[in-house]
Design a protein around this motif. Structure first.
Motif, PDB file in Angstrom:
ATOM      1  N   HIS A  40       0.820  -1.215   0.000  1.00 52.68           N
ATOM      2  CA  HIS A  40       0.000   0.000   0.000  1.00 52.68           C
ATOM      3  C   HIS A  40       0.850   1.260   0.000  1.00 52.68           C
ATOM      4  N   ASP A  41       2.136   1.146   0.254  1.00 56.15           N
ATOM      5  CA  ASP A  41       3.028   2.280   0.025  1.00 56.15           C
ATOM      6  C   ASP A  41       4.428   1.750  -0.271  1.00 56.15           C
ATOM      7  N   ASP A  43       8.349   2.501   0.255  1.00 52.00           N
ATOM      8  CA  ASP A  43       9.401   3.261   0.926  1.00 52.00           C
ATOM      9  C   ASP A  43      10.739   2.939   0.284  1.00 52.00           C
TER      10      ASP A  43
HETATM   11 MG    MG Z   1       4.320   0.881   5.518  1.00 52.28          MG
END
Ligand code: MG
Ligand code: ATP
Length: 440
Positions: A40-41, A43
């Motif tokens: 979902h993200d 990094d």
């Molecule tokens: Mg995260």
């Protein structure tokens, strides 16, 4: 391995490596790719110092809020990507946040500060992994294991206790033995963690598919931040309705509820008033008179302590308060409760009663569960037909009442409520003429 890195993340990795820096995807996104779940993200970690990263993305949309900790956020296609310089953390003098962060030049040092092995894997653009703590193997085996010595990692940052349990509840992974032992032994570190952060992890945990396993194995952790759970965990119930003690019944009720936060929270707290209300009769049977009201009061305090928002808190308290009401299967009863709670809360109450029933002695509750189904069907019909169960649906209003000779003021409301009661109980149809007649 199949993976799909979004164009934005790809661009960022290419820009950084093109400028001569190291750059990797890291943390949750790599873990989720390896689990076969869409991240979902995304990094990114890099050897570039924050000002060097900014230099690489000059002229692009950048957010600097995390700069102090070495994080630059770059917006690509409307999506934010966090780029963090390799760093280690200074000592945690308060188990809350590191006293300082220190930029380092090696990826390994950055991975070593991360909480669990599954979260300490880096991946480059070609999908090559850097995995010094054998996180891939732990993901394969479904294991949550601290990077480094568990006790000191939990003492550094108490939130990791909650993160471990949340990952366990959501992924169904087993907590490795030394990690689990350190969680129990160091649970008092939670006293140093901000309520909002505990709440956030608790919310994720409760809607996890494996929440029951975690509640069963770690009651001491829940008692640590919610001491009022203590007496429920040790509650025995000698009573024909119950074949389990208070905690096991609670767990089964939580598991039986749909994975919605309000319902799961309500089930966790629904019997919280029981220990204080327990009495034993001459036949040795336990009773818990008044426990829903007592429980509503306790739930209110507990939810306030963890800083839940008003809406969630008020709804859960209402549901705890009414979880034990008798609901005879009659249309007027349904209309009265629809009016009292509103349709959304009433349907939630039916779900709560169903989950509660599923956590009780089986043979005895089958009829009750069937009745709840009928009640739900009836309520759905009443709502679908647009039947009147609230003042706003009544075919007359305050002006009609005044026109009929009632003087403006509180009496108008009383008359309207009386008329509504006539309609709800089926004495009068919800028709203007009939109601005006009655007024006269
Ligand atoms: Mg995260
Ligand atoms: P989620 O799917 O919930 O986002 P996540 O692992 O990505 O899981 P984040 O809070 O987004 O969680 O953190 C990103 C990464 O930062 C983690 O994967 C981990 O490597 C590291 N991290 C986060 N919180 C901590 C912590 N309290 N202690 C150590 N490392 C942490």
């Amino acid at each position: 391995m199949r993976f799909e890195i979004p164009a934005g993340a790809r661009d960022i990795l290419q820009t950084l490596t093109g400028a001569g820096f190291e750059a990797f995807l890291v943390g949750g996104c790599v873990r989720d790719l390896l689990r076969g779940v869409v991240p979902h993200d995304w990094d990114i970690c890099t050897s570039a110092r924050p000002e060097e990263t900014e230099g690489c993305f000059a002229g692009q949309r950048i957010i600097e809020t995390g700069l102090k900790h070495g994080t630059i956020t770059v917006l690509k296609g409307g999506e934010p990507y966090e780029i963090t310089t390799y760093r280690t953390e200074g000592p945690y003098s308060d188990s809350r946040r590191p006293d300082f962060v220190q930029f380092v030049s090696s990826l390994e040092a950055d991975l070593a500060r991360r909480d669990f092995t599954m979260n300490a894997i880096a991946m480059d653009l070609e999908g090559r992994l850097r995995d010094p703590f054998c996180g891939v193997e732990d993901i394969r085996n479904g294991v949550i294991r601290c990077v480094g010595e568990p006790a000191s990692r939990f003492r550094e940052d108490g939130l990791r206790v909650m993160r471990a349990l949340r990952f366990g509840a959501v992924f169904g992974y087993a907590v490795e033995e030394k990690t689990a032992q350190a969680i129990h032994e160091n649970r008092s570190v939670l006293d140093q963690v901000a309520a909002e952060r505990i709440k956030a992890e608790l919310c994720g945990l409760l809607v996890g598919q494996h929440v029951g396993t975690i509640l069963r194995a770690y009651p001491d952790i829940f008692v640590q931040f919610w001491p009022s759970l203590g007496p429920l965990v040790s509650l025995e119930q000698h009573n024909p309705w119950h074949c389990w003690g208070g905690w096991e019944h609670t767990i089964r009720a939580v598991e039986a509820a749909p994975a919605e936060l309000v319902l799961r929270l309500t089930m966790l707290l629904h019997d919280i008033g029981k220990p204080a209300c327990k009495s034993t009769d001459e036949n040795g049977i336990d009773h818990f008179y008044g426990h829903p009201a007592a429980g509503a009061g306790l739930a209110e305090e507990m939810l306030r302590a963890l800083k839940f928002d008003n809406r969630t808190r008020e709804r859960v308290v209402t549901l705890v308060e009414h979880h034990d009401v008798q609901l005879p299967l009659r249309a007027q009863v349904v209309r009265r409760w629809l009016n009292r709670l509103g349709p959304e809360a009433f349907f939630q109450l039916l779900a709560v009663k169903q989950a509660d029933g599923m956590g009780q002695a089986h043979g005895l509750v089958k009829d009750r569960l069937a009745q709840l189904d009928e009640m739900r069907a009836k309520a759905e019909e009443i709502v679908a037909q647009g039947q009147c169960f609230a003042l706003k649906d009544l075919a007359v209003n305050g002006r009609d009442v005044i026109a009929a000779g009632v003087s403006p003021g509180p009496e108008v409301g009383r008359v309207l409520s009386m008329l509504l009661e006539q309609v709800v109980s089926g004495v009068t149809p919800n028709e203007r003429e009939a109601l005006l007649n009655m007024l006269r």
